[in-house]
Design an enzyme around this catalytic site. Structure first.
Site, mmCIF file in Angstrom:
data_model
loop_
_atom_site.group_PDB
_atom_site.id
_atom_site.type_symbol
_atom_site.label_atom_id
_atom_site.label_comp_id
_atom_site.label_asym_id
_atom_site.label_seq_id
_atom_site.Cartn_x
_atom_site.Cartn_y
_atom_site.Cartn_z
ATOM 1 N NE ARG A 60 -2.956 0.351 3.300
ATOM 2 C CZ ARG A 60 -2.348 0.599 4.475
ATOM 3 N NH1 ARG A 60 -1.696 1.735 4.666
ATOM 4 N NH2 ARG A 60 -2.396 -0.295 5.445
ATOM 5 C CG ASP A 186 -9.236 15.877 -15.158
ATOM 6 O OD1 ASP A 186 -8.532 15.289 -16.009
ATOM 7 O OD2 ASP A 186 -10.244 15.376 -14.649
ATOM 8 C CE LYS A 211 -12.170 7.717 -18.829
ATOM 9 N NZ LYS A 211 -12.165 8.406 -17.597
HETATM 10 N N1 PLP Z 1 -11.572 13.211 -15.237
HETATM 11 C C1 PLP Z 1 -12.106 13.134 -16.460
HETATM 12 C C2 PLP Z 1 -11.915 14.265 -17.428
HETATM 13 C C3 PLP Z 1 -12.837 12.008 -16.833
HETATM 14 O O1 PLP Z 1 -13.369 11.943 -18.071
HETATM 15 C C4 PLP Z 1 -13.012 10.950 -15.903
HETATM 16 C C5 PLP Z 1 -13.782 9.743 -16.246
HETATM 17 O O2 PLP Z 1 -14.476 9.675 -17.222
HETATM 18 C C6 PLP Z 1 -12.439 11.073 -14.635
HETATM 19 C C7 PLP Z 1 -11.715 12.216 -14.339
HETATM 20 C C8 PLP Z 1 -12.591 9.987 -13.605
HETATM 21 O O3 PLP Z 1 -11.712 8.957 -13.847
HETATM 22 P P1 PLP Z 1 -11.990 7.398 -13.485
HETATM 23 O O4 PLP Z 1 -13.174 6.974 -14.276
HETATM 24 O O5 PLP Z 1 -10.716 6.741 -13.868
HETATM 25 O O6 PLP Z 1 -12.244 7.344 -12.013
#
Ligand code: PLP
Length: 396
Positions: A60, A186, A211
Protein backbone atom coordinates in the site's frame (compact mmCIF):
# COMPACT_ATOMS: atom_id res chain seq x y z
CA UNK A 1 17.62 12.99 -4.09
CA UNK A 2 14.18 11.48 -3.61
CA UNK A 3 14.09 8.41 -5.80
CA UNK A 4 10.62 9.25 -7.13
CA UNK A 5 12.04 12.28 -8.93
CA UNK A 6 11.65 12.33 -12.70
CA UNK A 7 15.34 11.98 -13.52
CA UNK A 8 15.07 11.47 -17.26
CA UNK A 9 14.13 14.98 -18.24
CA UNK A 10 16.58 15.18 -21.15
CA UNK A 11 14.94 12.34 -23.10
CA UNK A 12 12.38 13.10 -25.79
CA UNK A 13 8.77 12.21 -24.95
CA UNK A 14 8.62 9.04 -27.07
CA UNK A 15 11.85 7.74 -25.54
CA UNK A 16 10.96 8.36 -21.91
CA UNK A 17 7.48 6.87 -22.49
CA UNK A 18 9.28 3.64 -23.36
CA UNK A 19 12.36 3.63 -21.14
CA UNK A 20 11.62 5.42 -17.87
CA UNK A 21 10.82 3.02 -15.03
CA UNK A 22 11.97 -0.04 -16.98
CA UNK A 23 15.03 -1.15 -15.04
CA UNK A 24 16.37 -4.36 -16.67
CA UNK A 25 17.92 -5.38 -13.35
CA UNK A 26 21.41 -6.51 -14.27
CA UNK A 27 22.30 -7.03 -10.60
CA UNK A 28 23.55 -10.43 -9.48
CA UNK A 29 20.61 -12.82 -9.88
CA UNK A 30 18.60 -10.29 -11.90
CA UNK A 31 17.03 -11.49 -15.17
CA UNK A 32 17.73 -8.45 -17.38
CA UNK A 33 14.00 -7.88 -17.87
CA UNK A 34 13.00 -5.89 -20.96
CA UNK A 35 9.71 -5.19 -19.16
CA UNK A 36 9.31 -4.42 -15.47
CA UNK A 37 7.90 -7.51 -13.69
CA UNK A 38 4.52 -7.51 -11.95
CA UNK A 39 5.45 -7.56 -8.26
CA UNK A 40 2.49 -9.17 -6.51
CA UNK A 41 3.96 -9.24 -2.99
CA UNK A 42 1.77 -7.41 -0.51
CA UNK A 43 4.66 -7.34 1.94
CA UNK A 44 8.46 -7.39 1.65
CA UNK A 45 10.91 -9.17 3.92
CA UNK A 46 14.04 -7.65 5.42
CA UNK A 47 17.36 -9.09 6.54
CA UNK A 48 17.39 -7.14 9.77
CA UNK A 49 14.74 -5.27 11.70
CA UNK A 50 16.11 -1.73 11.35
CA UNK A 51 15.68 -1.03 7.62
CA UNK A 52 13.75 -2.60 4.73
CA UNK A 53 16.46 -4.41 2.74
CA UNK A 54 15.17 -3.63 -0.77
CA UNK A 55 13.53 -0.31 0.14
CA UNK A 56 10.03 -1.79 0.18
CA UNK A 57 7.90 -2.66 3.24
CA UNK A 58 4.24 -3.01 2.32
CA UNK A 59 2.58 -2.59 -1.07
CA UNK A 60 0.00 0.00 0.00
CA UNK A 61 2.90 2.29 0.83
CA UNK A 62 5.17 1.44 -2.11
CA UNK A 63 5.25 -1.35 -4.67
CA UNK A 64 7.99 -1.87 -7.29
CA UNK A 65 5.64 -2.12 -10.30
CA UNK A 66 3.55 0.88 -9.19
CA UNK A 67 6.73 2.81 -8.42
CA UNK A 68 8.00 2.15 -11.97
CA UNK A 69 4.74 3.56 -13.31
CA UNK A 70 4.99 6.59 -11.01
CA UNK A 71 8.43 7.35 -12.41
CA UNK A 72 7.09 7.07 -15.95
CA UNK A 73 4.06 9.26 -15.16
CA UNK A 74 6.31 11.94 -13.64
CA UNK A 75 8.56 11.99 -16.69
CA UNK A 76 5.62 12.42 -19.09
CA UNK A 77 4.32 15.54 -17.35
CA UNK A 78 7.83 16.90 -16.81
CA UNK A 79 7.13 16.57 -13.08
CA UNK A 80 9.36 15.86 -10.14
CA UNK A 81 6.88 13.48 -8.52
CA UNK A 82 3.92 11.28 -9.43
CA UNK A 83 1.54 8.90 -7.67
CA UNK A 84 -0.67 6.20 -9.21
CA UNK A 85 -4.20 5.65 -7.90
CA UNK A 86 -6.98 3.07 -8.16
CA UNK A 87 -9.01 5.40 -10.42
CA UNK A 88 -9.19 9.00 -11.54
CA UNK A 89 -11.82 9.57 -8.85
CA UNK A 90 -9.57 7.99 -6.20
CA UNK A 91 -6.84 10.44 -7.24
CA UNK A 92 -9.24 13.39 -7.01
CA UNK A 93 -10.67 12.30 -3.63
CA UNK A 94 -7.21 11.76 -2.15
CA UNK A 95 -6.07 15.13 -3.42
CA UNK A 96 -8.96 16.96 -1.75
CA UNK A 97 -8.60 14.98 1.47
CA UNK A 98 -4.89 15.74 1.62
CA UNK A 99 -5.08 19.50 1.01
CA UNK A 100 -8.47 20.84 2.15
CA UNK A 101 -10.44 21.14 5.38
CA UNK A 102 -14.03 22.04 6.23
CA UNK A 103 -14.83 25.64 5.25
CA UNK A 104 -12.25 25.82 2.44
CA UNK A 105 -13.44 27.02 -0.94
CA UNK A 106 -12.86 25.66 -4.47
CA UNK A 107 -13.42 27.64 -7.65
CA UNK A 108 -14.19 25.10 -10.38
CA UNK A 109 -14.86 25.21 -14.10
CA UNK A 110 -18.62 24.96 -14.64
CA UNK A 111 -18.13 22.35 -17.40
CA UNK A 112 -16.44 19.44 -15.61
CA UNK A 113 -16.73 15.68 -15.92
CA UNK A 114 -20.05 14.75 -14.22
CA UNK A 115 -18.34 12.38 -11.75
CA UNK A 116 -16.05 15.18 -10.55
CA UNK A 117 -19.07 17.41 -9.93
CA UNK A 118 -20.83 14.57 -8.12
CA UNK A 119 -17.77 14.05 -5.89
CA UNK A 120 -17.48 17.78 -5.17
CA UNK A 121 -21.21 18.33 -4.54
CA UNK A 122 -22.41 15.14 -2.88
CA UNK A 123 -19.33 14.18 -0.87
CA UNK A 124 -17.08 17.16 -0.26
CA UNK A 125 -19.77 19.88 -0.11
CA UNK A 126 -22.69 18.01 1.47
CA UNK A 127 -20.68 15.90 3.91
CA UNK A 128 -17.48 17.86 4.53
CA UNK A 129 -18.55 21.48 4.10
CA UNK A 130 -16.15 22.29 1.28
CA UNK A 131 -17.51 25.44 -0.41
CA UNK A 132 -17.83 25.55 -4.18
CA UNK A 133 -18.21 28.15 -6.92
CA UNK A 134 -18.74 26.83 -10.44
CA UNK A 135 -17.89 29.54 -12.91
CA UNK A 136 -16.83 29.99 -16.50
CA UNK A 137 -13.07 30.13 -15.89
CA UNK A 138 -12.51 31.39 -19.45
CA UNK A 139 -13.48 34.73 -17.93
CA UNK A 140 -10.46 35.72 -15.79
CA UNK A 141 -12.33 38.62 -14.15
CA UNK A 142 -14.96 36.19 -12.92
CA UNK A 143 -12.21 34.14 -11.26
CA UNK A 144 -10.81 37.21 -9.49
CA UNK A 145 -14.33 38.20 -8.39
CA UNK A 146 -15.03 34.72 -6.97
CA UNK A 147 -11.93 34.57 -4.76
CA UNK A 148 -12.57 34.74 -1.02
CA UNK A 149 -10.14 34.39 1.85
CA UNK A 150 -11.24 30.74 2.09
CA UNK A 151 -10.33 29.95 -1.55
CA UNK A 152 -7.65 27.28 -1.56
CA UNK A 153 -7.99 25.72 -4.99
CA UNK A 154 -8.91 26.48 -8.58
CA UNK A 155 -9.95 23.31 -10.42
CA UNK A 156 -9.68 23.24 -14.21
CA UNK A 157 -10.39 20.77 -16.94
CA UNK A 158 -9.22 21.93 -20.35
CA UNK A 159 -10.56 21.10 -22.86
CA UNK A 160 -13.63 20.58 -20.70
CA UNK A 161 -15.93 17.62 -20.81
CA UNK A 162 -18.07 17.41 -22.94
CA UNK A 163 -18.21 20.92 -24.41
CA UNK A 164 -14.45 21.16 -25.07
CA UNK A 165 -14.22 24.70 -23.73
CA UNK A 166 -10.62 25.82 -23.34
CA UNK A 167 -9.31 28.00 -20.53
CA UNK A 168 -5.97 29.77 -20.24
CA UNK A 169 -3.86 27.69 -17.86
CA UNK A 170 -0.92 30.12 -17.72
CA UNK A 171 -3.12 33.14 -17.00
CA UNK A 172 -5.08 31.28 -14.30
CA UNK A 173 -1.84 29.94 -12.76
CA UNK A 174 -0.72 33.57 -12.52
CA UNK A 175 -3.90 34.46 -10.61
CA UNK A 176 -3.33 31.43 -8.36
CA UNK A 177 0.23 32.55 -7.58
CA UNK A 178 -0.87 36.10 -6.83
CA UNK A 179 -3.47 34.92 -4.31
CA UNK A 180 -1.62 31.87 -3.00
CA UNK A 181 -4.24 29.47 -4.37
CA UNK A 182 -3.35 26.06 -5.80
CA UNK A 183 -4.24 25.50 -9.45
CA UNK A 184 -5.20 21.94 -10.37
CA UNK A 185 -5.62 20.80 -13.98
CA UNK A 186 -7.35 17.58 -14.97
CA UNK A 187 -5.32 16.80 -18.11
CA UNK A 188 -7.14 13.59 -19.04
CA UNK A 189 -8.53 14.82 -22.37
CA UNK A 190 -5.24 15.99 -23.89
CA UNK A 191 -2.89 13.46 -22.25
CA UNK A 192 0.66 14.60 -21.48
CA UNK A 193 1.50 14.18 -25.15
CA UNK A 194 -0.45 17.27 -26.20
CA UNK A 195 -0.49 19.42 -23.05
CA UNK A 196 1.71 19.85 -19.97
CA UNK A 197 -0.03 22.07 -17.38
CA UNK A 198 2.93 22.12 -14.95
CA UNK A 199 5.05 23.73 -17.69
CA UNK A 200 2.36 26.41 -17.95
CA UNK A 201 2.54 27.16 -14.21
CA UNK A 202 -0.16 24.90 -12.73
CA UNK A 203 0.64 23.32 -9.35
CA UNK A 204 -1.00 19.91 -9.71
CA UNK A 205 -1.98 17.69 -12.65
CA UNK A 206 -4.62 14.99 -12.34
CA UNK A 207 -5.25 12.17 -14.82
CA UNK A 208 -7.73 9.43 -15.27
CA UNK A 209 -5.17 6.93 -16.62
CA UNK A 210 -8.21 4.86 -17.62
CA UNK A 211 -8.30 7.01 -20.76
CA UNK A 212 -5.45 7.86 -23.17
CA UNK A 213 -2.56 6.93 -20.86
CA UNK A 214 -3.59 3.29 -20.63
CA UNK A 215 -5.38 3.60 -23.96
CA UNK A 216 -6.86 0.11 -24.33
CA UNK A 217 -10.08 0.30 -22.28
CA UNK A 218 -8.96 -2.51 -19.99
CA UNK A 219 -7.92 -0.81 -16.76
CA UNK A 220 -9.31 1.86 -14.43
CA UNK A 221 -6.67 4.07 -12.82
CA UNK A 222 -5.59 7.59 -11.91
CA UNK A 223 -2.49 9.70 -11.49
CA UNK A 224 -1.29 12.90 -9.84
CA UNK A 225 1.85 14.79 -10.83
CA UNK A 226 3.46 17.68 -8.91
CA UNK A 227 6.76 19.51 -8.65
CA UNK A 228 6.56 20.71 -5.06
CA UNK A 229 8.00 18.27 -2.52
CA UNK A 230 5.81 19.45 0.34
CA UNK A 231 2.67 18.99 -1.76
CA UNK A 232 3.88 15.57 -2.86
CA UNK A 233 4.49 14.47 0.73
CA UNK A 234 0.99 15.56 1.79
CA UNK A 235 -0.64 13.68 -1.09
CA UNK A 236 1.55 10.60 -0.59
CA UNK A 237 0.69 10.58 3.11
CA UNK A 238 -3.03 10.72 2.32
CA UNK A 239 -2.72 8.03 -0.35
CA UNK A 240 -1.08 5.65 2.09
CA UNK A 241 -3.54 6.57 4.85
CA UNK A 242 -6.62 6.20 2.65
CA UNK A 243 -5.24 3.31 0.57
CA UNK A 244 -6.36 4.46 -2.89
CA UNK A 245 -3.54 2.70 -4.74
CA UNK A 246 -3.29 1.14 -8.20
CA UNK A 247 -2.76 -2.63 -8.13
CA UNK A 248 0.49 -4.16 -9.49
CA UNK A 249 -1.27 -5.76 -12.47
CA UNK A 250 -3.05 -2.54 -13.40
CA UNK A 251 0.21 -0.64 -12.97
CA UNK A 252 1.78 -3.01 -15.49
CA UNK A 253 -1.08 -2.42 -17.96
CA UNK A 254 -0.67 1.36 -17.75
CA UNK A 255 3.12 1.04 -18.07
CA UNK A 256 2.55 -0.98 -21.22
CA UNK A 257 -0.10 1.34 -22.62
CA UNK A 258 2.04 4.45 -22.17
CA UNK A 259 4.77 3.03 -24.44
CA UNK A 260 2.56 3.67 -27.49
CA UNK A 261 0.96 6.91 -26.25
CA UNK A 262 2.76 9.15 -28.74
CA UNK A 263 1.86 7.13 -31.84
CA UNK A 264 -1.70 6.62 -30.64
CA UNK A 265 -2.24 10.33 -29.91
CA UNK A 266 -1.02 11.32 -33.36
CA UNK A 267 -3.48 8.94 -35.00
CA UNK A 268 -6.37 9.93 -32.68
CA UNK A 269 -5.80 13.53 -33.73
CA UNK A 270 -5.44 12.78 -37.43
CA UNK A 271 -8.72 10.86 -37.46
CA UNK A 272 -10.51 13.44 -35.28
CA UNK A 273 -9.55 16.27 -37.59
CA UNK A 274 -10.94 14.41 -40.63
CA UNK A 275 -14.14 13.44 -38.83
CA UNK A 276 -14.72 16.97 -37.54
CA UNK A 277 -14.33 18.35 -41.07
CA UNK A 278 -16.77 15.72 -42.35
CA UNK A 279 -19.32 16.59 -39.65
CA UNK A 280 -18.93 20.31 -40.26
CA UNK A 281 -20.22 19.87 -43.82
CA UNK A 282 -23.02 17.47 -42.95
CA UNK A 283 -26.62 18.66 -43.33
CA UNK A 284 -27.76 16.66 -40.31
CA UNK A 285 -25.28 18.33 -37.99
CA UNK A 286 -25.98 21.78 -36.53
CA UNK A 287 -22.78 22.34 -34.55
CA UNK A 288 -19.31 20.76 -34.34
CA UNK A 289 -16.99 21.39 -31.42
CA UNK A 290 -13.35 20.38 -31.94
CA UNK A 291 -10.38 22.44 -30.71
CA UNK A 292 -8.61 21.94 -34.07
CA UNK A 293 -11.34 23.71 -36.06
CA UNK A 294 -10.81 27.40 -36.72
CA UNK A 295 -14.48 27.86 -35.78
CA UNK A 296 -13.72 26.80 -32.18
CA UNK A 297 -14.05 29.95 -30.00
CA UNK A 298 -10.70 29.27 -28.29
CA UNK A 299 -8.83 27.99 -31.36
CA UNK A 300 -5.99 30.52 -30.91
CA UNK A 301 -5.55 29.62 -27.24
CA UNK A 302 -5.63 25.91 -28.10
CA UNK A 303 -2.86 26.46 -30.63
CA UNK A 304 -0.81 28.30 -28.01
CA UNK A 305 -1.11 26.04 -24.98
CA UNK A 306 -1.50 22.61 -26.59
CA UNK A 307 0.86 20.92 -29.04
CA UNK A 308 -2.06 19.14 -30.73
CA UNK A 309 -5.85 19.13 -30.66
CA UNK A 310 -6.61 15.64 -29.35
CA UNK A 311 -9.14 12.99 -30.29
CA UNK A 312 -12.38 14.26 -28.72
CA UNK A 313 -15.24 15.78 -30.74
CA UNK A 314 -18.68 16.88 -29.62
CA UNK A 315 -21.44 17.70 -32.07
CA UNK A 316 -25.13 18.56 -32.06
CA UNK A 317 -27.24 16.47 -34.36
CA UNK A 318 -30.10 18.20 -36.19
CA UNK A 319 -32.66 16.41 -34.06
CA UNK A 320 -33.74 15.80 -30.47
CA UNK A 321 -32.61 13.31 -27.82
CA UNK A 322 -34.50 10.54 -29.57
CA UNK A 323 -32.85 11.29 -32.91
CA UNK A 324 -29.42 11.33 -31.26
CA UNK A 325 -30.22 7.97 -29.70
CA UNK A 326 -31.31 6.44 -33.02
CA UNK A 327 -28.20 7.75 -34.77
CA UNK A 328 -25.67 6.30 -32.29
CA UNK A 329 -27.52 3.00 -32.18
CA UNK A 330 -27.09 2.58 -35.95
CA UNK A 331 -23.29 2.82 -35.85
CA UNK A 332 -21.21 -0.36 -36.31
CA UNK A 333 -17.68 0.59 -35.25
CA UNK A 334 -18.37 3.34 -32.73
CA UNK A 335 -19.16 1.52 -29.52
CA UNK A 336 -21.86 3.22 -27.44
CA UNK A 337 -20.03 3.57 -24.18
CA UNK A 338 -18.93 5.98 -21.49
CA UNK A 339 -15.20 6.57 -21.14
CA UNK A 340 -12.79 7.73 -23.83
CA UNK A 341 -9.21 7.50 -24.99
CA UNK A 342 -9.18 3.85 -26.04
CA UNK A 343 -7.90 2.60 -29.39
CA UNK A 344 -11.50 1.86 -30.41
CA UNK A 345 -13.92 4.67 -31.26
CA UNK A 346 -16.49 5.32 -28.55
CA UNK A 347 -19.65 7.39 -28.76
CA UNK A 348 -22.11 8.61 -26.17
CA UNK A 349 -24.93 11.04 -25.42
CA UNK A 350 -23.78 13.06 -22.38
CA UNK A 351 -27.34 14.04 -21.34
CA UNK A 352 -28.24 10.35 -20.98
CA UNK A 353 -24.89 8.90 -19.96
CA UNK A 354 -21.77 10.66 -18.56
CA UNK A 355 -23.61 13.81 -17.49
CA UNK A 356 -26.98 12.32 -16.52
CA UNK A 357 -26.14 12.93 -12.84
CA UNK A 358 -26.25 16.71 -13.53
CA UNK A 359 -29.75 18.25 -13.39
CA UNK A 360 -31.19 19.12 -16.83
CA UNK A 361 -31.54 22.80 -15.86
CA UNK A 362 -27.85 22.90 -14.84
CA UNK A 363 -26.83 21.18 -18.08
CA UNK A 364 -28.77 23.78 -20.06
CA UNK A 365 -27.14 26.60 -18.11
CA UNK A 366 -23.71 25.62 -19.43
CA UNK A 367 -24.98 24.92 -22.96
CA UNK A 368 -25.08 21.13 -22.79
CA UNK A 369 -28.06 20.20 -24.97
CA UNK A 370 -29.91 16.88 -25.17
CA UNK A 371 -28.90 16.45 -28.84
CA UNK A 372 -25.17 16.71 -28.10
CA UNK A 373 -23.14 13.63 -29.05
CA UNK A 374 -19.59 13.09 -27.77
CA UNK A 375 -17.12 11.03 -29.78
CA UNK A 376 -13.83 9.60 -28.63
CA UNK A 377 -12.25 9.01 -32.03
CA UNK A 378 -10.24 5.81 -32.12
CA UNK A 379 -7.29 4.79 -34.25
CA UNK A 380 -9.15 2.56 -36.72
CA UNK A 381 -8.78 3.25 -40.46
CA UNK A 382 -10.40 6.61 -41.19
CA UNK A 383 -12.27 5.29 -44.29
CA UNK A 384 -14.14 2.75 -42.16
CA UNK A 385 -15.07 5.37 -39.57
CA UNK A 386 -16.35 7.85 -42.19
CA UNK A 387 -18.28 5.12 -43.99
CA UNK A 388 -19.91 4.08 -40.72
CA UNK A 389 -20.98 7.65 -39.91
CA UNK A 390 -22.34 8.05 -43.46
CA UNK A 391 -24.46 4.90 -43.27
CA UNK A 392 -25.88 5.96 -39.89
CA UNK A 393 -26.77 9.41 -41.23
CA UNK A 394 -28.21 8.05 -44.49
CA UNK A 395 -31.04 6.24 -42.77
CA UNK A 396 -31.87 9.34 -40.76
N1 PLP B 1 -11.57 13.21 -15.24
C1 PLP B 1 -12.11 13.13 -16.46
C2 PLP B 1 -11.92 14.26 -17.43
C3 PLP B 1 -12.84 12.01 -16.83
O1 PLP B 1 -13.37 11.94 -18.07
C4 PLP B 1 -13.01 10.95 -15.90
C5 PLP B 1 -13.78 9.74 -16.25
O2 PLP B 1 -14.48 9.67 -17.22
C6 PLP B 1 -12.44 11.07 -14.64
C7 PLP B 1 -11.72 12.22 -14.34
C8 PLP B 1 -12.59 9.99 -13.60
O3 PLP B 1 -11.71 8.96 -13.85
P1 PLP B 1 -11.99 7.40 -13.48
O4 PLP B 1 -13.17 6.97 -14.28
O5 PLP B 1 -10.72 6.74 -13.87
O6 PLP B 1 -12.24 7.34 -12.01
Amino acid sequence: MDERKGIFLTMKFETSAIHVGEDPNFKEGGAGDAVIPIHLSSTFGRKNVDVPTGGYEYSRTKNPTRFALEKKLASLENAQYALAFASGMAAESTLLISLLKSGDHIIAFDDLYGGTKRLFNRVFHERMNILLSYIDVRNLKEIENSITKETKMIWLETPSNPLLKICDIAAIAEIGRKHNILVVVDNTFMSPYFQNPLNLGADIVVHSTTKYLNGHSDCVGGGIMVNDKELFNKIRFAQNAVGAILSPFDSYLVLRGIKTLAVRMKRHEENALKISEYLLKHKNVSKVIYPGLKSHPEYKLAEKQMSGFGGMISFEINSDLNGAKQFVERLKYFLIAESLGGVESLIEIPAMMTHASILKKDRELIGLKDNLIRVSVGIEHIDDLLEDLEQAFSTF
